[in-house]
Design a protein around this motif. Structure first.
Motif, PDB file in Angstrom:
ATOM      1  N   THR A 148      74.682  19.786  -5.109  1.00 35.90           N
ATOM      2  CA  THR A 148      73.719  19.674  -6.633  1.00 35.90           C
ATOM      3  C   THR A 148      74.005  21.059  -7.100  1.00 35.90           C
ATOM      4  N   PRO A 149      73.338  20.984  -8.211  1.00 33.08           N
ATOM      5  CA  PRO A 149      73.218  22.548  -9.125  1.00 33.08           C
ATOM      6  C   PRO A 149      72.279  23.311  -8.464  1.00 33.08           C
ATOM      7  N   GLY A 150      71.033  22.607  -7.943  1.00 32.08           N
ATOM      8  CA  GLY A 150      70.079  23.304  -7.515  1.00 32.08           C
ATOM      9  C   GLY A 150      70.257  23.654  -6.055  1.00 32.08           C
ATOM     10  N   GLN A 151      70.763  23.005  -5.167  1.00 31.95           N
ATOM     11  CA  GLN A 151      70.821  23.235  -3.763  1.00 31.95           C
ATOM     12  C   GLN A 151      72.262  23.761  -3.359  1.00 31.95           C
ATOM     13  N   GLY A 152      73.174  23.770  -4.236  1.00 34.98           N
ATOM     14  CA  GLY A 152      74.613  23.967  -3.882  1.00 34.98           C
ATOM     15  C   GLY A 152      75.355  23.080  -2.991  1.00 34.98           C
ATOM     16  N   LEU A 153      76.160  23.480  -2.175  1.00 37.19           N
ATOM     17  CA  LEU A 153      76.999  22.933  -0.995  1.00 37.19           C
ATOM     18  C   LEU A 153      75.988  22.670   0.259  1.00 37.19           C
ATOM     19  N   GLN A 154      75.771  21.599   0.583  1.00 36.51           N
ATOM     20  CA  GLN A 154      75.014  21.163   1.768  1.00 36.51           C
ATOM     21  C   GLN A 154      75.803  20.400   2.862  1.00 36.51           C
ATOM     22  N   PHE A 155      75.859  20.557   4.253  1.00 35.35           N
ATOM     23  CA  PHE A 155      76.355  19.943   5.063  1.00 35.35           C
ATOM     24  C   PHE A 155      75.509  18.628   5.415  1.00 35.35           C
ATOM     25  N   LEU A 156      76.266  17.530   5.398  1.00 37.09           N
ATOM     26  CA  LEU A 156      75.460  16.397   5.739  1.00 37.09           C
ATOM     27  C   LEU A 156      75.817  15.840   7.242  1.00 37.09           C
ATOM     28  N   PHE A 157      76.981  15.600   7.814  1.00 32.32           N
ATOM     29  CA  PHE A 157      77.374  15.406   8.925  1.00 32.32           C
ATOM     30  C   PHE A 157      78.775  15.413   9.298  1.00 32.32           C
ATOM     31  N   GLU A 158      79.051  15.498  10.354  1.00 36.63           N
ATOM     32  CA  GLU A 158      80.700  15.506  10.930  1.00 36.63           C
ATOM     33  C   GLU A 158      80.838  14.422  11.854  1.00 36.63           C
ATOM     34  N   TYR A 159      81.942  13.816  11.815  1.00 39.86           N
ATOM     35  CA  TYR A 159      82.697  12.810  12.532  1.00 39.86           C
ATOM     36  C   TYR A 159      83.993  13.415  13.308  1.00 39.86           C
ATOM     37  N   PHE A 160      84.105  13.124  14.572  1.00 37.56           N
ATOM     38  CA  PHE A 160      85.386  13.221  15.431  1.00 37.56           C
ATOM     39  C   PHE A 160      85.639  12.168  16.221  1.00 37.56           C
ATOM     40  N   SER A 161      86.740  11.828  16.099  1.00 36.20           N
ATOM     41  CA  SER A 161      86.955  10.638  17.167  1.00 36.20           C
ATOM     42  C   SER A 161      86.012   9.432  17.070  1.00 36.20           C
ATOM     43  N   GLU A 162      85.472   9.220  15.861  1.00 34.41           N
ATOM     44  CA  GLU A 162      84.556   8.026  15.648  1.00 34.41           C
ATOM     45  C   GLU A 162      83.287   8.371  16.161  1.00 34.41           C
ATOM     46  N   THR A 163      82.745   9.685  16.558  1.00 33.12           N
ATOM     47  CA  THR A 163      81.467  10.104  17.038  1.00 33.12           C
ATOM     48  C   THR A 163      80.974  11.272  16.120  1.00 33.12           C
ATOM     49  N   GLN A 164      79.525  11.038  15.875  1.00 31.38           N
ATOM     50  CA  GLN A 164      78.947  11.846  14.972  1.00 31.38           C
ATOM     51  C   GLN A 164      78.622  13.279  15.897  1.00 31.38           C
ATOM     52  N   ARG A 165      79.197  14.117  15.517  1.00 36.61           N
ATOM     53  CA  ARG A 165      78.971  15.384  16.360  1.00 36.61           C
ATOM     54  C   ARG A 165      78.002  16.320  15.918  1.00 36.61           C
ATOM     55  N   ASN A 166      77.768  16.396  14.552  1.00 35.16           N
ATOM     56  CA  ASN A 166      76.635  17.112  13.992  1.00 35.16           C
ATOM     57  C   ASN A 166      76.189  16.668  12.565  1.00 35.16           C
TER      58      ASN A 166
END
Lengths: 113, 114
Positions: free
Chosen positions: B38-56
């Motif tokens: 977004t213009p206000g917050q920039g780039l922000q991490f939402l989540f990461e998946y690896f081999s069908e598992t949410q890792r972060n």
């Protein structure tokens, strides 16, 4: 999350070298320094990364200070297509954190013809 | 090799609706990450998946969720949309997890919430 500091904007002329600085005084010994850039209306793209030694690839060079508290991305001969926002990112050695890119505000690079 | 593809590219929704965004990683890549810009917050991490598992997972409310399928394709869902969810949603894939792995970004899905 380890933090980086970059100038908000920089300007350069076409076909001249560009040096983009980044400060990361809280870097830990195992953090990698990555650079990504985002061209207008596109997703970010990888530029270069390094740990301790200077690195070169076809896009750019990365010069890392001896104490690793700062680094400089060098575009040897800027073109108009290099106009973008450049992000300096530290990637930390934690099991779950390695894939998480923490973007700061980046440096908006303007190239004058 | 085809790059990361995201569908749809543009989306308009109204407050309270839900939305599902799709990401197809580069063939062979097993890690998929999602970011909000977004213009206000920039780039922000939402989540990461690896081999069908949410890792972060980033610091977003539970209205934001995701999943990854056995073919590494990923979807993210936002329920009960708010005006502030208007953003460019970017997906990135990498071969595996690791400090030196390059993340390859897709063109993004631009979501407008009215």
């Amino acid at each position: 999350d380890a933090k980086t500091t970059q100038p908000n904007s920089m300007e350069s002329n076409e076909e001249e070298p560009v040096h983009l600085p980044c400060n990361h005084s809280t870097i830990s010994g195992t953090d990698y320094i990555h650079w990504y850039r985002q061209l207008p209306s596109q997703g970010p793209e990888y530029v270069i990364h390094g740990l301790t030694s200077n690195v070169n690839n076809r896009m750019a060079s990365l010069a890392i200070a001896e104490d690793r508290k700062s680094s400089t991305l060098i575009l040897h001969r800027a073109t108009l297509r290099d106009a973008a926002v450049y992000y300096c990112i530290l990637r930390s050695n934690s099991y779950q954190g390695a894939q998480k890119l923490v973007f700061g505000q980046g440096t908006r690079l303007t190239i004058n013809p | 090799k085809a790059g990361v593809t995201q569908t749809p590219r543009y989306l308009i929704k109204t407050r309270g609706q839900q939305v599902t965004l799709s990401c197809s990683p580069i063939s062979g890549h097993r890690s998929v990450s999602w970011y909000q810009q977004t213009p206000g917050q920039g780039l922000q991490f939402l989540f990461e998946y690896f081999s069908e598992t949410q890792r972060n997972k980033g610091n977003f409310p539970g209205r934001f969720s995701g999943r990854q399928f056995s073919n590494s394709r990923s979807e993210m869902n936002v329920s009960t949309l708010e005006l502030g969810d208007s953003a460019l949603y970017l997906c990135a894939s990498s071969l595996s997890a690791g400090l030196q792995e390059t993340q390859y970004f897709g063109p993004g899905t631009r979501l407008l919430v009215l």
